[in-house]
Design an enzyme around this catalytic site. Structure first.
Site, PDB file in Angstrom:
ATOM      1  N   LYS A 118      -0.186   5.802   3.964  1.00  0.00           N
ATOM      2  CA  LYS A 118       0.963   4.931   3.670  1.00  0.00           C
ATOM      3  C   LYS A 118       2.221   5.673   4.090  1.00  0.00           C
ATOM      4  O   LYS A 118       2.233   6.904   4.131  1.00  0.00           O
ATOM      5  CB  LYS A 118       1.032   4.634   2.163  1.00  0.00           C
ATOM      6  CG  LYS A 118       1.741   3.344   1.838  1.00  0.00           C
ATOM      7  CD  LYS A 118       0.821   2.158   1.954  1.00  0.00           C
ATOM      8  CE  LYS A 118       1.539   0.853   1.858  1.00  0.00           C
ATOM      9  NZ  LYS A 118       0.604  -0.277   1.772  1.00  0.00           N
ATOM     10  N   ASP A 158       4.537  -3.510   5.384  1.00  0.00           N
ATOM     11  CA  ASP A 158       4.422  -3.638   3.929  1.00  0.00           C
ATOM     12  C   ASP A 158       5.779  -4.234   3.508  1.00  0.00           C
ATOM     13  O   ASP A 158       6.454  -4.853   4.353  1.00  0.00           O
ATOM     14  CB  ASP A 158       4.154  -2.267   3.279  1.00  0.00           C
ATOM     15  CG  ASP A 158       3.636  -2.377   1.836  1.00  0.00           C
ATOM     16  OD1 ASP A 158       2.437  -2.615   1.650  1.00  0.00           O
ATOM     17  OD2 ASP A 158       4.439  -2.248   0.891  1.00  0.00           O
TER      18      ASP A 158
END
Ligand code: GLU
Length: 443
Positions: A118, A158
């Site tokens: 991430k 995201d």
């Protein structure tokens, strides 16, 4: 386990995610000594590396702005590091470790060859001009490109990162490396993006819920009232698929308030407001004057107004820890049968516990929202083979993937004596695949 170099305040959300997993997998660790022998847990909770860098860019007033960028490459036992980038002022190392850790198990559950990662920045895209977004993305990629590659680490979107940002990031990567690689997913269709990637998380969430309700012998969603929180990419496409199958979606929300339209929300208008104008849901009232709009200031104490609305199925699609104990109590009292997490870990531990003890069909994020990253992997496949799949082919494979995840999770829960507990089922099944790969690959 001891975490000596941890910044406790920032890491609390990471610990929350980790604690849930450790609790779920303890029967597996007890039943098979190899996981302890190979110190899998100790190795899994520490990222392979955390890359942190300065992002300096010029705003429209020619003023120098400085942000922090990150990439947490967590685990690549199953395939290249894979996971989104989040641009939001709340981003810090702890938030990204939580998201990266969840991503390892989520990606494992898809059954596809992708590891977990991430990244992102504390950059706030809100109110920024298109040129400012472009300049920020270029500056971010100037540093990030050193650490990624189609077989190394493949970022995606995201919160705060959609196809516009991915386009700018891709453009900069190409300029620096001269390489037309599938190094990012969620690209616009015209240069290598997959059909259905924007819809994938929301559609996948509905497919998972359909499979879960069928497995648990509950009524299907058709004709049922559903509540959704959020108004970003995941929420919008969850609403779209729910409406397509004949459910009645009565709510959505953004950072300023929530909308309750008992006739069912007008998705075309919401898309226009949120995706085209990048406006606020309050603007919905300019067209529908009689609709209920509740500003954040009027939400119940410690809760969220969306979850006070009676529904058959709830879909939290905003952000982490948005659905509290108060909210869970409201949902249960109002007869809610199913809760499916579209955001990453939107339910607090107390809320999750209430859902499980009250036998609500509860679909945890790492299983239920895996459709996004699954279609990202389909995009990687298409890029590697220089092919384009049709919408129907992607949709069919997405549906199949979500149904398989649901089956795997339900069966694992049953095998470990916790039938109907999709939280434990997802954690055990996700952990096992990564752990077995780690053991096989040696230390
Ligand atoms: N950010 C998404 C997630 O939470 C997608 C990640 C990806 O496509 O790599 O799963």
């Amino acid at each position: 386990m001891k975490f000596e170099n941890s910044n406790c305040a920032e890491d609390s959300i990471f610990f929350q995610a980790m604690e849930e997993v450790i609790y779920s997998i303890s029967p597996l660790l007890e039943s098979d000594p190899k996981y302890k022998r190979y110190a899998i847990l100790e190795r899994l909770v520490v990222p392979d590396r955390v890359i942190k860098f300065q992002v300096t860019w010029l705003d429209d007033n020619n003023k120098i702005q400085v942000n922090t960028g990150y990439r947490v490459q967590f685990n690549n036992a199953l395939g290249p590091y894979k996971g989104g980038l989040r641009f939001h002022p709340t981003v810090n190392e702890g938030v990204l470790k939580f998201l990266g850790f969840e991503q390892i198990l989520k990606n494992s559950l898809t059954g596809l060859p992708i590891g977990g990662a991430k990244g992102g920045s504390d950059f706030n895209p809100k109110g920024k001009s298109d040129f400012e977004i472009m300049k920020f993305c270029s500056a971010f990629m100037t540093e990030l490109h050193k650490y990624i590659g189609p077989r190394i680490d493949v970022p995606a979107g995201d919160i705060g990162v959609g196809s516009r940002e991915i386009g700018y990031l891709f453009g900069e990567y190409k300029k620096i490396t001269s390489s037309y690689d599938g190094v990012l997913t969620g690209k616009p269709y015209m240069f290598g993006g997959s059909l259905m990637r924007p819809e994938a998380t929301g559609y996948g969430l509905v497919y998972f819920t359909q499979a879960m309700l069928e497995h648990e012998k509950k009524d299907p969603l058709t004709g049922k009232v559903c509540t959704v929180s959020g108004a970003g990419n995941v929420a919008i496409h969850t609403i779209e698929k729910l409406q397509e199958i004949g459910a009645i979606v009565v709510t959505c929300s953004d950072s300023e308030g929530m909308l309750y339209d008992s006739r069912g929300v007008d998705l075309k208008l919401i898309k226009e407001i949120k995706l085209e104008r990048r406006g606020t849901l309050k603007e919905y009232l300019e067209v529908y004057k009689d609709v209920n709009y509740i500003p954040v200031a009027d939400y119940p104490d410690g809760g969220h107004s969306v979850w006070t609305i009676p529904c058959y199925a709830a879909f939290p699609c905003a952000t982490q820890n948005e659905l509290t104990e108060v909210d869970a109590k409201n949902l249960i009292a109002n007869g809610c049968v199913s809760v499916s997490e579209g955001a990453n870990m939107p339910s607090t531990p107390k809320a999750t516990e209430l859902f499980l003890t009250n036998k609500i069909c509860f679909a945890p994020a790492k299983a239920a929202n895996a459709g996004g990253v699954a279609v990202s992997e389909f995009e990687m496949s298409q890029n590697a083979s220089m092919q384009k799949w049709s919408f129907d082919m992607v949709d069919e494979r997405l549906k199949e993937t979500m149904t398989q995840i649901c089956k795997r999770v339900a069966l694992t829960a049953k095998d470990y004596g916790v039938e109907g507990n999709y939280v434990d089922g997802a954690n055990i099944a996700g952990f096992k695949r990564v752990a077995d790969a780690m053991i096989t690959e040696g230390i």
